[in-house]
Design an enzyme around this catalytic site. Sequence first.
Site, PDB file in Angstrom:
ATOM      1  N   VAL A   7      22.913  21.463 -71.170  1.00 36.40           N
ATOM      2  CA  VAL A   7      23.977  22.153 -70.447  1.00 36.40           C
ATOM      3  C   VAL A   7      23.472  22.551 -69.068  1.00 36.40           C
ATOM      4  O   VAL A   7      22.339  23.007 -68.920  1.00 36.40           O
ATOM      5  CB  VAL A   7      24.441  23.408 -71.216  1.00 36.40           C
ATOM      6  CG1 VAL A   7      25.464  24.188 -70.403  1.00 36.40           C
ATOM      7  CG2 VAL A   7      25.030  23.032 -72.555  1.00 36.40           C
ATOM      8  N   PHE A   8      24.323  22.368 -68.069  1.00 38.16           N
ATOM      9  CA  PHE A   8      23.964  22.727 -66.697  1.00 38.16           C
ATOM     10  C   PHE A   8      24.506  24.103 -66.361  1.00 38.16           C
ATOM     11  O   PHE A   8      25.710  24.362 -66.471  1.00 38.16           O
ATOM     12  CB  PHE A   8      24.541  21.689 -65.734  1.00 38.16           C
ATOM     13  CG  PHE A   8      24.157  21.919 -64.297  1.00 38.16           C
ATOM     14  CD1 PHE A   8      22.855  21.716 -63.865  1.00 38.16           C
ATOM     15  CD2 PHE A   8      25.099  22.306 -63.363  1.00 38.16           C
ATOM     16  CE1 PHE A   8      22.499  21.900 -62.535  1.00 38.16           C
ATOM     17  CE2 PHE A   8      24.766  22.497 -62.030  1.00 38.16           C
ATOM     18  CZ  PHE A   8      23.454  22.293 -61.613  1.00 38.16           C
ATOM     19  N   GLY A   9      23.624  24.993 -65.948  1.00 39.48           N
ATOM     20  CA  GLY A   9      24.029  26.323 -65.519  1.00 39.48           C
ATOM     21  C   GLY A   9      24.020  26.426 -64.010  1.00 39.48           C
ATOM     22  O   GLY A   9      23.016  26.108 -63.369  1.00 39.48           O
ATOM     23  N   TYR A  10      25.138  26.878 -63.432  1.00 40.36           N
ATOM     24  CA  TYR A  10      25.217  27.023 -61.978  1.00 40.36           C
ATOM     25  C   TYR A  10      25.670  28.425 -61.582  1.00 40.36           C
ATOM     26  O   TYR A  10      25.719  28.761 -60.401  1.00 40.36           O
ATOM     27  CB  TYR A  10      26.175  25.989 -61.375  1.00 40.36           C
ATOM     28  CG  TYR A  10      27.582  26.088 -61.906  1.00 40.36           C
ATOM     29  CD1 TYR A  10      28.521  26.934 -61.319  1.00 40.36           C
ATOM     30  CD2 TYR A  10      27.978  25.365 -63.028  1.00 40.36           C
ATOM     31  CE1 TYR A  10      29.807  27.048 -61.827  1.00 40.36           C
ATOM     32  CE2 TYR A  10      29.256  25.470 -63.543  1.00 40.36           C
ATOM     33  CZ  TYR A  10      30.161  26.311 -62.936  1.00 40.36           C
ATOM     34  OH  TYR A  10      31.434  26.431 -63.447  1.00 40.36           O
ATOM     35  N   GLY A  11      26.021  29.253 -62.589  1.00 41.98           N
ATOM     36  CA  GLY A  11      26.445  30.625 -62.341  1.00 41.98           C
ATOM     37  C   GLY A  11      25.560  31.574 -63.130  1.00 41.98           C
ATOM     38  O   GLY A  11      24.338  31.552 -63.003  1.00 41.98           O
ATOM     39  N   SER A  12      26.173  32.388 -63.985  1.00 39.46           N
ATOM     40  CA  SER A  12      25.386  33.366 -64.728  1.00 39.46           C
ATOM     41  C   SER A  12      24.387  32.730 -65.685  1.00 39.46           C
ATOM     42  O   SER A  12      23.394  33.368 -66.057  1.00 39.46           O
ATOM     43  CB  SER A  12      26.313  34.306 -65.505  1.00 39.46           C
ATOM     44  OG  SER A  12      27.054  33.609 -66.482  1.00 39.46           O
ATOM     45  N   GLU A 100      32.325  31.247 -72.006  1.00 38.26           N
ATOM     46  CA  GLU A 100      33.008  30.643 -70.864  1.00 38.26           C
ATOM     47  C   GLU A 100      34.498  30.458 -71.123  1.00 38.26           C
ATOM     48  O   GLU A 100      35.135  29.586 -70.540  1.00 38.26           O
ATOM     49  CB  GLU A 100      32.362  29.280 -70.547  1.00 38.26           C
ATOM     50  CG  GLU A 100      30.846  29.314 -70.392  1.00 38.26           C
ATOM     51  CD  GLU A 100      30.388  30.201 -69.234  1.00 38.26           C
ATOM     52  OE1 GLU A 100      31.170  30.385 -68.280  1.00 38.26           O
ATOM     53  OE2 GLU A 100      29.261  30.714 -69.287  1.00 38.26           O
TER      54      GLU A 100
END
Length: 208
Positions: A7-12, A100
């Site tokens: 999984v790609f995290g770009y925020g929290s 999410e």
Amino acid sequence: MQRPYVVFGYGSLIFKPPPHVIAETPGYLKGYVRRFAQKSHDHRGTPEDPGRVVTLVHKADWDRFSEADPFPDDDVVWGVAYTIDPEYESEVRDYLDYREKDGYTLEEIDIHGLVDGHEQVVIRKCYVGLPDNPSFIGSEPIDRLAEHIWRSVGPSGPNKDYLYHLTEAVRRLAPESHDSHLFELETRCRALDESLASHGVGNGTNGP
């Protein structure tokens, strides 16, 4: 052989990773922008007064939403690719789907990374707030957006703390991991902090 769940995290997710991570790798996607264009009714705001959190928007779509974006040349978003322990894949999927839930959808997007000095696709899973979801608010003038983030509070705490944690985490990812939008909002919110501090008062929020 089953493909790993990544999984790609770009925020929290950058500063608050999911559980059961067995590997993490900085990465980036092309042709997108990260913008505070998503309402947060459940974490950094309330149903009556939603805060703002980041989402990914395809650059071509964002250009249609925002003629006045002060950073029109942004088109790379840095984040972290998390590989999840296969034994806990189902548990983590359920956890992320719930976390999410406020307008985000799991999409397949090419995320790039540098492996032995060469660029390659490292992941294709990412939660995105699509422009047609009810929590998508689109573009707002950056001065008004900064003020809204600065004053908003939700169950997860002040909205500005989300911004501060995120900008700090993005800076640490890689020498190339710049985000003009995030850094400008941070500058404006910290100026509001300093302005009120100089008058010896708090920021007017009631959150922790």
